[in-house]
Design a protein around this motif. Structure first.
Motif, PDB file in Angstrom:
ATOM      1  N   ASP A  76      45.991  13.060  47.838  1.00 19.55           N
ATOM      2  CA  ASP A  76      45.615  14.469  48.082  1.00 19.55           C
ATOM      3  C   ASP A  76      44.141  14.573  48.466  1.00 19.55           C
ATOM      4  OD1 ASP A  76      48.160  15.151  47.294  1.00 19.55           O
ATOM      5  OD2 ASP A  76      47.573  15.852  45.297  1.00 19.55           O
ATOM      6  N   ILE A  77      43.304  13.804  47.761  1.00 18.17           N
ATOM      7  CA  ILE A  77      41.854  13.873  48.004  1.00 18.17           C
ATOM      8  C   ILE A  77      41.528  13.345  49.401  1.00 18.17           C
ATOM      9  CG2 ILE A  77      39.634  12.867  47.288  1.00 18.17           C
ATOM     10  CD1 ILE A  77      40.698  13.109  44.356  1.00 18.17           C
ATOM     11  N   CYS A  78      42.126  12.225  49.785  1.00 22.66           N
ATOM     12  CA  CYS A  78      41.887  11.686  51.135  1.00 22.66           C
ATOM     13  C   CYS A  78      42.377  12.677  52.186  1.00 22.66           C
ATOM     14  CB  CYS A  78      42.601  10.342  51.316  1.00 22.66           C
ATOM     15  SG  CYS A  78      41.929   9.043  50.282  1.00 22.66           S
ATOM     16  N   ALA A  79      43.540  13.276  51.916  1.00 24.55           N
ATOM     17  CA  ALA A  79      44.091  14.256  52.862  1.00 24.55           C
ATOM     18  C   ALA A  79      43.115  15.414  53.028  1.00 24.55           C
ATOM     19  CB  ALA A  79      45.445  14.761  52.365  1.00 24.55           C
ATOM     20  N   ALA A  80      42.607  15.926  51.912  1.00 26.04           N
ATOM     21  CA  ALA A  80      41.740  17.108  51.963  1.00 26.04           C
ATOM     22  C   ALA A  80      40.385  16.773  52.590  1.00 26.04           C
ATOM     23  CB  ALA A  80      41.546  17.665  50.554  1.00 26.04           C
ATOM     24  N   LYS A  81      39.890  15.578  52.353  1.00 22.66           N
ATOM     25  CA  LYS A  81      38.553  15.223  52.837  1.00 22.66           C
ATOM     26  C   LYS A  81      38.577  14.616  54.241  1.00 22.66           C
ATOM     27  CE  LYS A  81      36.390  14.696  48.297  1.00 22.66           C
ATOM     28  NZ  LYS A  81      35.312  15.696  48.414  1.00 22.66           N
ATOM     29  N   GLY A  82      39.770  14.426  54.793  1.00 26.71           N
ATOM     30  CA  GLY A  82      39.864  14.002  56.190  1.00 26.71           C
ATOM     31  C   GLY A  82      39.745  12.508  56.416  1.00 26.71           C
ATOM     32  N   GLN A  83      39.829  11.717  55.350  1.00 26.68           N
ATOM     33  CA  GLN A  83      39.782  10.269  55.568  1.00 26.68           C
ATOM     34  C   GLN A  83      41.192   9.744  55.879  1.00 26.68           C
ATOM     35  OE1 GLN A  83      38.969   7.517  52.258  1.00 26.68           O
ATOM     36  NE2 GLN A  83      37.380   6.548  53.496  1.00 26.68           N
ATOM     37  N   ARG A  84      41.261   8.848  56.855  1.00 23.75           N
ATOM     38  CA  ARG A  84      42.521   8.183  57.162  1.00 23.75           C
ATOM     39  C   ARG A  84      42.748   7.168  56.039  1.00 23.75           C
ATOM     40  NH1 ARG A  84      44.584   8.357  61.997  1.00 23.75           N
ATOM     41  NH2 ARG A  84      42.603   8.992  62.879  1.00 23.75           N
ATOM     42  N   ALA A  85      43.896   7.236  55.373  1.00 22.86           N
ATOM     43  CA  ALA A  85      44.033   6.403  54.170  1.00 22.86           C
ATOM     44  C   ALA A  85      45.403   5.763  54.075  1.00 22.86           C
ATOM     45  CB  ALA A  85      43.770   7.248  52.927  1.00 22.86           C
ATOM     46  N   PHE A  86      45.389   4.512  53.697  1.00 22.38           N
ATOM     47  CA  PHE A  86      46.582   3.753  53.362  1.00 22.38           C
ATOM     48  C   PHE A  86      46.466   3.483  51.856  1.00 22.38           C
ATOM     49  CE2 PHE A  86      48.280   2.498  57.570  1.00 22.38           C
ATOM     50  CZ  PHE A  86      47.278   3.061  58.358  1.00 22.38           C
ATOM     51  N   ILE A  87      47.467   3.905  51.100  1.00 25.20           N
ATOM     52  CA  ILE A  87      47.313   3.896  49.637  1.00 25.20           C
ATOM     53  C   ILE A  87      48.541   3.258  48.997  1.00 25.20           C
ATOM     54  CG2 ILE A  87      46.952   5.334  47.588  1.00 25.20           C
ATOM     55  CD1 ILE A  87      45.866   7.508  49.522  1.00 25.20           C
ATOM     56  N   GLY A  88      48.294   2.399  48.011  1.00 23.62           N
ATOM     57  CA  GLY A  88      49.414   1.752  47.336  1.00 23.62           C
ATOM     58  C   GLY A  88      49.453   2.030  45.849  1.00 23.62           C
ATOM     59  N   LYS A  89      50.668   2.292  45.371  1.00 23.96           N
ATOM     60  CA  LYS A  89      50.898   2.300  43.922  1.00 23.96           C
ATOM     61  C   LYS A  89      50.993   0.826  43.507  1.00 23.96           C
ATOM     62  CE  LYS A  89      54.338   1.791  40.641  1.00 23.96           C
ATOM     63  NZ  LYS A  89      53.383   1.108  39.778  1.00 23.96           N
ATOM     64  N   VAL A  90      50.109   0.404  42.621  1.00 22.23           N
ATOM     65  CA  VAL A  90      50.064  -1.006  42.236  1.00 22.23           C
ATOM     66  C   VAL A  90      51.282  -1.351  41.383  1.00 22.23           C
ATOM     67  CG1 VAL A  90      48.793  -2.720  40.886  1.00 22.23           C
ATOM     68  CG2 VAL A  90      47.551  -1.129  42.365  1.00 22.23           C
ATOM     69  N   VAL A  91      51.942  -2.463  41.754  1.00 27.73           N
ATOM     70  CA  VAL A  91      53.067  -2.964  40.962  1.00 27.73           C
ATOM     71  C   VAL A  91      52.624  -4.198  40.191  1.00 27.73           C
ATOM     72  CG1 VAL A  91      55.353  -4.047  41.091  1.00 27.73           C
ATOM     73  CG2 VAL A  91      54.846  -2.016  42.462  1.00 27.73           C
ATOM     74  N   MET A  92      52.829  -4.172  38.894  1.00 20.96           N
ATOM     75  CA  MET A  92      52.565  -5.335  38.031  1.00 20.96           C
ATOM     76  C   MET A  92      53.476  -5.169  36.808  1.00 20.96           C
ATOM     77  SD  MET A  92      48.574  -4.262  37.229  1.00 20.96           S
ATOM     78  CE  MET A  92      48.376  -4.892  35.568  1.00 20.96           C
ATOM     79  N   ASP A  93      54.505  -5.976  36.730  1.00 15.62           N
ATOM     80  CA  ASP A  93      55.531  -5.725  35.717  1.00 15.62           C
ATOM     81  C   ASP A  93      55.787  -6.902  34.777  1.00 15.62           C
ATOM     82  OD1 ASP A  93      56.727  -7.259  37.797  1.00 15.62           O
ATOM     83  OD2 ASP A  93      58.719  -6.592  37.177  1.00 15.62           O
ATOM     84  N   LEU A  94      55.090  -8.021  34.967  1.00 16.59           N
ATOM     85  CA  LEU A  94      55.400  -9.187  34.128  1.00 16.59           C
ATOM     86  C   LEU A  94      54.703  -9.094  32.775  1.00 16.59           C
ATOM     87  CD1 LEU A  94      55.411 -12.613  36.000  1.00 16.59           C
ATOM     88  CD2 LEU A  94      57.314 -11.399  34.926  1.00 16.59           C
ATOM     89  N   PRO A  95      55.473  -8.999  31.690  1.00 14.13           N
ATOM     90  CA  PRO A  95      54.847  -8.791  30.378  1.00 14.13           C
ATOM     91  C   PRO A  95      53.885  -9.907  29.979  1.00 14.13           C
ATOM     92  CG  PRO A  95      57.202  -8.373  30.267  1.00 14.13           C
ATOM     93  CD  PRO A  95      56.929  -8.928  31.634  1.00 14.13           C
ATOM     94  N   ASP A  96      54.134 -11.160  30.372  1.00 16.28           N
ATOM     95  CA  ASP A  96      53.215 -12.206  29.900  1.00 16.28           C
ATOM     96  C   ASP A  96      51.907 -12.234  30.690  1.00 16.28           C
ATOM     97  OD1 ASP A  96      54.585 -13.133  32.106  1.00 16.28           O
ATOM     98  OD2 ASP A  96      54.391 -15.236  31.531  1.00 16.28           O
TER      99      ASP A  96
END
Ligand code: GUN
Ligand code: FE
Length: 429
Positions: A150-170
């Motif tokens: 939302d912030i990148c959209a509002a401020k006009g920056q072109r943005a590629f954004i990832g939800k970080v995946v990390m699922d290994l309990p150990d």
């Protein structure tokens, strides 16, 4: 007049890893949607009418003396939540840094007030440094990632954004990891959709990115699932690859494969894949990057802290691999792509000459590894655009007009200081 702005300026842009062009005194005609409608050279018969009409319409402007137009920088690897610790906590190695400093910090973005404050400051700081496109790692939790978008959209920056995946309990702490591969995949898919929806409301790109943190932190099920999502959505992918001995050996021990091949096996090596670091590739790995169109996000500063050697980008460029440039905040401590360009040149010079004064000069380094400002400027602009498959990074008709003004006369500018020094030297004569 169909344009929203006609700008008379001298510009510089990269035309390849070893070439650039000076566009002297051109008219940059910018469409209402922010793309370049035309670039007119002096003497072009269209110049006269364009000047007359744009002046009449009140949309003509011209840069001043000592001001130049540059393409906006494209930073292909930034950890947005790590902005809060930039310049700090670099006293240790990667796994300890992740465990002691970085995971606790990233988990704190569940607090959306905190996320709002830091993310707004980050996006403002990057754009103030000329970065008009950034590819971000967010954090594990969905809500702060949406806020960043939302912030990148509002401020006009072109943005590629990832939800970080990390699922290994150990490998990941209880307080900061995906509950399961299944929830990680569902949250990723939802975030891709969220960004696609947001993207329809803004002139620039807001794109969701498939983001396994790195293979050591992710289960096979999550990695395979993310590869399938990348294929289904045609979505970009980002991760860390072959960053250091520890990480590289970890992947080999777990999968029996070198890191590049492992990404390929999971369906994560595509023409929209950005792999940060990629320091310990061998030439066969580089061939795979080239074949599948994946790119290296070269992070020269953070490589000094965590990689334990210098990525041979000259060799990779010569092999035809796409190389982009990145700050890698916060393992890299500067938000400036000018700094990243300088660091890329410095690191390559060190790689070429070597470091151990006790070794004879002939055996001290890897000769032929040096790059100069041309390669650095390419990686920060056109290389980044090629990596992210965006029409930007160059002043070409049809491209996004993502640009900033380099002002040699700005207060405290070292360019201005150099000019003053030269003047003083001249006056003394
Ligand atoms: N490898 C896995 N996570 C990270 C990170 O946040 N920064 C760096 N430099 N390497 C990583
Ligand atoms: Fe990183």
């Amino acid at each position: 007049m169909t344009y929203s702005l006609v700008l008379q300026a001298t510009a510089f842009h990269s035309t390849g890893p070893e070439s650039f062009e000076i566009l002297e005194n051109r008219l940059f005609c910018i469409n209402r949607d922010g793309t370049l409608g035309a670039v007119l050279a002096p003497g072009d018969p269209a110049c006269g009418p364009c000047l007359d009409e744009s002046k009449r319409a009140g949309i003509f402007t011209r840069l001043g003396k000592g001001q130049f137009l540059l393409p906006g920088f494209i930073d292909t690897h930034v950890h947005a939540p790590q902005w809060a610790q930039v310049g700090k906590a670099l006293d240790t190695n990667l796994p300890v840094w992740l465990k002691n400093y970085t995971f606790p910090l990233e988990a704190a973005y569940k607090n959306l007030d905190f996320a709002q404050e830091i993310y707004a400051d980050l996006v403002d700081t990057l754009t103030a440094n000329g970065t008009t496109t950034a590819q971000y790692f967010g954090s594990v939790h969905p809500a702060p990632n949406k806020l960043l978008a939302d912030i990148c959209a509002a401020k006009g920056q072109r943005a590629f954004i990832g939800k970080v995946v990390m699922d290994l309990p150990d490998q990941c702490p209880d307080y900061y990891r995906d509950e399961s591969a299944e929830t990680a995949l569902a949250d990723t898919e939802e975030f891709l959709r969220y960004c696609a929806g947001l993207n329809r409301t803004v002139p620039q790109d807001i794109v969701g990115v498939i983001t396994p943190r790195f293979i050591p932190a992710c289960s096979d099920e999550a990695l395979r699932g993310l590869g399938a999502l990348a294929a289904e959505y045609g979505a970009p992918v980002q991760s860390h690859c072959s960053e250091g001995d520890w990480e590289h050996a970890f992947v080999m021990a777990r999968t029996g494969l070198r890191d590049t091949k492992a990404h390929l096996r999971y369906g994560l090596l595509t023409q929209r894949t950005t792999l940060a670091h990629s320091v310990y590739l061998n030439d066969d790995d580089a061939v795979l990057y080239k074949k599948y169109g994946a790119n290296i996000a070269h992070s020269p500063l953070s490589n000094i802290f965590f990689a334990g050697s210098v990525c041979p980008v000259r060799r990779r460029l010569d092999q035809g691999v796409i190389v982009s440039l990145a700050t890698d905040i916060s393992a890299g401590y500067t938000p400036s792509m000018f700094d990243a360009m300088r660091q890329a040149v410095l690191s390559s010079r060190i790689l070429t000459s070597g470091t151990d004064p006790a070794a004879p000069a002939a055996r001290r380094g890897s000769p032929g590894s040096a790059i100069d400002f041309r390669h650095a400027f390419y990686m920060a602009t056109l290389g980044g655009a090629t990596a992210l498959r965006i029409k930007a990074g160059q002043f070409k008709k049809g491209n996004a007009f993502d640009a900033f003004v380099f002002d040699c006369n700005a207060p405290y500018s070292t360019a201005a200081a150099m000019k003053a020094t030269r003047l003083r030297i001249c006056c003394k004569k």
